[in-house]
Design an enzyme around this catalytic site. Structure first.
Site, short mmCIF file in Angstrom:
data_model
loop_
_atom_site.label_atom_id
_atom_site.label_comp_id
_atom_site.label_asym_id
_atom_site.label_seq_id
_atom_site.Cartn_x
_atom_site.Cartn_y
_atom_site.Cartn_z
N LYS A 231 38.07 22.15 -33.05
CA LYS A 231 37.03 23.17 -33.17
C LYS A 231 37.25 24.26 -32.12
CE LYS A 231 31.92 23.40 -33.36
NZ LYS A 231 30.68 22.61 -33.17
N SER B 58 27.53 23.08 -37.18
CA SER B 58 28.43 24.16 -36.84
C SER B 58 29.91 23.80 -36.93
CB SER B 58 28.14 24.65 -35.42
OG SER B 58 28.45 23.65 -34.46
N SER C 191 25.74 18.98 -35.45
CA SER C 191 26.88 19.83 -35.81
C SER C 191 28.17 19.09 -36.15
CB SER C 191 27.17 20.83 -34.70
OG SER C 191 26.25 21.89 -34.74
#
Lengths: 471, 69
Positions: free
Chosen positions: A67, A142, A166
């Site tokens: 990420k 997210s 997330s």
């Protein structure tokens, strides 16, 4: 050959490497080509060549999607924010370094909601991500890029971060496994901070075995993160096939009206499967958990408003302005931050302002205490708490962008565990209208080993097939 | 933005009505209090490396516009 490779889980691929049947370079290149030519918007940056893999490393050179919230030395790292566009950190996050050392070299950086604020990946400063199950729909957020990449077979496995859901919510919406660890189990060093008392890094994988393998190499105390702790006990490979004697609690008041019927149906069939495997299912009460969303959306923005003060155009990232100091600050933040980030900074500073501090921030901190107590009491009676991960399946791109509170409701089932700092695993329970539905399993602090074992048994009984998303 | 913030606050301000007198606030869930380490000198980051990503680096520091303009 490459189609065959795509059907291997990360653990299976590592096994082939260890057996001398697969070269790590070929494995890396297969995924590198897929990641570099993907059209879901899942990657923001892809490695140009395979790094040197340590021979015999336990993770076998199986490449890892990371990420964009994790700093990696010399590699563009922006937390998907325009304010950090082009930023190349001077150091690497501990969890990325540990995984590379263990034989999971970085494949690329994945798209996400800006500064991890969002539940659909539509808040990225670099464009949304499409859900590989249905390209008109969001992958969740997210960690949407990480989840979509694993689901679509663009990466064998990935890491993400979870502040209020997330990792778990995008895992649910993309039909993969996601683990939010106990707060402190994984170092936060090098993770761009959102809400420091809640942020945790964890794996997003194709199955529970991969999650356990990756997680086992992420844990441990790090001198660079004073909130990190040594993981107590061993983390072995999950092997359970039965759930005899394990007590499961379903929170009666945390079901809410907003759960889609198709999600409820998959959830109930998961409960039936748990009972068939020998587990005992009972109702429990988490009397304050339904206030979790309100507490979370005060505490997380409050912490974010402090953490994001550092983006001011002075030390890194972009700078705007008319050449005077005040316009530098105002225009850098005005131009660089997206709407959701601005909203949360304002919510956070409001909650912390004199006159509202006790009524909002202080109250939310007390709700947090009550929620943690609720979980402690519940875990006197049950071993695992089970809920749907998300009230809905993947929604359509644009469907909730005009209504931030509707977006926040995506986190209804995931924020209570974040506030209590306890681990929670999301795994696919089935499909509703052709879209994946996740089931969330939560346990007391540092019960990841048991959650993964329970997840393993449930996963085998459910027999979820994610191959449709790999196209 | 104003309407959206108002809508969000309307929902989350509901917790103001909860009676939580006597409940201790939680700022942190890790079972940790002061975490100490030996005060041993160690190498710092190189100044040049830290200045590399700055929008406007000058000699040995970050340059910013004058507040007086």
């Amino acid at each position: 050959m490459s189609a065959d490779l795509l059907e291997l889980t990360a653990a299976q691929a590592a096994g082939r490497v260890h057996a001398g049947e697969l070269s790590p370079a070929e494995l890396f290149e297969t995924y590198r080509e897929r990641a570099a030519s993907e059209d879901l918007g899942a990657f923001l940056w892809v490695a140009e060549e395979a790094p040197e893999t340590l021979a015999g490393a336990p993770l076998g050179g199986v490449p890892l999607a990371v990420k964009d919230l994790f700093c990696v030395e010399g590699v563009p790292t922006a937390a998907a924010s325009r304010i950090l566009e082009g930023h190349r950190p001077a150091y690497t996050a501990t969890s990325v370094a540990k995984l590379a050392q263990a034989g999971a070299p970085m494949l690329g950086k994945t798209n996400m909601d800006e500064f991890a604020m969002g539940s659909s990946n539509e808040n990225s400063g670099f464009g949304p991500v499409k859900n590989p199950w249905d390209r008109e729909r969001v992958p969740g957020g997210s960690s949407g890029g990480s989840a979509a990449a694993v689901a679509a077979g663009l990466a064998p496995w990935a890491i993400g971060t979870d502040t209020g859901g997330s990792i778990r919510q995008p895992a649910s919406l993309c039909g993969i496994v996601g683990l939010k660890p106990t707060y402190g189990a994984v170092s936060r060093y090098g993770m761009i901070a959102f809400a420091s008392s809640l942020d945790q890094a964890g794996p997003l994988t194709r199955d529970v075995t991969d999650a356990a393998l990756l997680f086992g190499h992420m844990v441990g105390r790090d001198p660079c993160d004073s909130t990190s702790l040594d993981f107590p006990g061993e983390l072995g490979e999950p092997s359970a096939e039965r759930l005899d004697g394990i007590r499961f609690g379903v929170p009666a008041n945390l079901t809410g009206d907003g759960v889609e019927p198709g999600v409820q149906q998959v959830f109930e069939s998961a409960l039936a499967t748990i009972e068939e495997l020998g587990g005992e299912v009972q109702q429990i009460e988490l009397p304050n958990a339904n206030h979790g969303l309100s507490a979370y959306y005060l505490l997380a923005p409050a912490e974010a408003s402090a953490n994001l003060a550092r983006y001011d155009g002075v030390r890194f990232g972009m700078r705007s302005g008319n050449g005077d100091l005040l316009s530098m600050y105002e225009d850098t933040r005005g131009d660089g931050f997206g709407d959701e980030v601005k909203r949360r900074i304002m919510l956070g500073t409001y909650a912390l302002s004199s006159g509202y501090y006790d009524a909002l921030y202080g109250k939310a901190q007390r709700v947090r205490t009550k929620i943690a107590e609720d979980f402690r009491e519940a875990f006197d009676r049950v071993d695992v708490i089970v809920t749907p991960t998300s009230p809905s399946v993947a929604f359509r791109l644009g469907e909730r962008t005009g209504d931030p509170y509707a977006m926040y409701l995506s986190d209804y089932f995931t924020v209570p565990m974040s506030l209590a700092g306890i681990p929670a695993l999301s795994l696919p329970g089935g499909l509703s209208e052709g879209l994946p539905v996740g089931v969330q399993l939560a346990g007391p602090a540092f019960s990841e080993g048991r959650l993964l074992d329970v997840g393993h048994a449930l996963e085998h009984a459910v027999g979820f097939d994610g191959s449709a998303a790999r196209g | 933005m104003t309407a959206e913030l108002g809508d969000i606050l309307e929902h989350i301000e509901a917790i103001q009505a909860l009676d939580l007198d006597g409940v201790e606030p939680t700022s942190h869930v890790a079972p940790l209090e002061n975490v100490l380490r030996p005060d041993e000198p160690r190498e710092s980051w190189e100044r040049e490396r830290m200045l590399e990503g700055a929008p406007d680096a000058s000699h040995e520091g970050f340059r910013v516009p004058s507040p007086g303009r």
